[in-house]
Design a protein around this motif. Structure first.
Motif, mmCIF file in Angstrom:
data_model
loop_
_atom_site.group_PDB
_atom_site.id
_atom_site.type_symbol
_atom_site.label_atom_id
_atom_site.label_comp_id
_atom_site.label_asym_id
_atom_site.label_seq_id
_atom_site.Cartn_x
_atom_site.Cartn_y
_atom_site.Cartn_z
ATOM 1 N N THR A 1 0.858 -1.174 0.000
ATOM 2 C CA THR A 1 0.000 0.000 0.000
ATOM 3 C C THR A 1 0.895 1.225 0.000
ATOM 4 O OG1 THR A 1 -1.548 -1.232 1.363
ATOM 5 C CG2 THR A 1 -1.913 1.120 1.149
ATOM 6 N N GLY B 1 -2.693 5.754 -1.038
ATOM 7 C CA GLY B 1 -3.843 4.883 -0.945
ATOM 8 C C GLY B 1 -3.883 3.849 -2.039
ATOM 9 N N ASP B 2 -2.965 3.842 -2.981
ATOM 10 C CA ASP B 2 -2.927 2.845 -4.038
ATOM 11 C C ASP B 2 -2.441 1.507 -3.494
ATOM 12 O OD1 ASP B 2 -3.681 4.788 -5.852
ATOM 13 O OD2 ASP B 2 -1.596 5.305 -6.347
ATOM 14 N N GLN B 3 -2.976 0.430 -4.027
ATOM 15 C CA GLN B 3 -2.578 -0.894 -3.588
ATOM 16 C C GLN B 3 -2.039 -1.664 -4.796
ATOM 17 O OE1 GLN B 3 -5.670 -3.005 -1.634
ATOM 18 N NE2 GLN B 3 -5.303 -2.011 0.312
#
Length: 136
Positions: free
Chosen positions: A124, A128-130
């Motif tokens: 992560t 907030g990108d995974q």
């Protein structure tokens, strides 16, 4: 007749009669011993022989000095080789100790790392990108 320190047994000396002056001169002339001098060729031969002997001795001494110097270099090189070999053995033991898997797991656990049981890893980012990475 022989005598051994006893003057009583010593025979009387016969006194020589004076000789004529001409005969004395002829005897003196005959008694002159003349030494033979060394010729120039012999002197040169002796000088050349001595020079050759000195040159050969100097050459031999020079060669022995070179051999002595080379032996010193061989001993230094052998000593350096021995020290380097011992140092390499110490480093090899250190590599074996540091690459021990049990030690690596203990260090990782000490830093708070845990072994991943599932085959996928989720990352992560701060935005907030995974991202998911699957282990083969």
């Amino acid at each position: 007749m022989q005598y051994y320190g006893n003057l009583a047994l010593r025979p009387e000396r016969v006194q020589e009669q004076p000789q004529s002056p001409a005969r004395q001169q002829s005897q003196q002339v005959n008694k002159v011993v003349r030494r033979r001098s060394i010729t120039m060729g012999e002197k040169l031969l002796y000088l050349v022989t001595v020079a050759v002997v000195v040159l050969v001795a100097g050459l031999i001494i020079y060669r022995y000095a070179e051999i002595y110097q080379i032996n010193g270099q061989i001993q230094d090189t052998t000593r350096q080789y021995t020290q380097t070999t011992e140092h390499m053995k110490e480093l090899q033991r250190e590599v074996e100790h540091l690459s021990d898997m049990k030690r690596i797991r203990d260090l990782a656990a000490g830093y708070g790392m845990v072994q991943v049981e599932n085959r996928s890893i989720t990352i992560t980012s701060s935005g907030g990108d995974q991202a998911v990475v699957a282990k083969p």
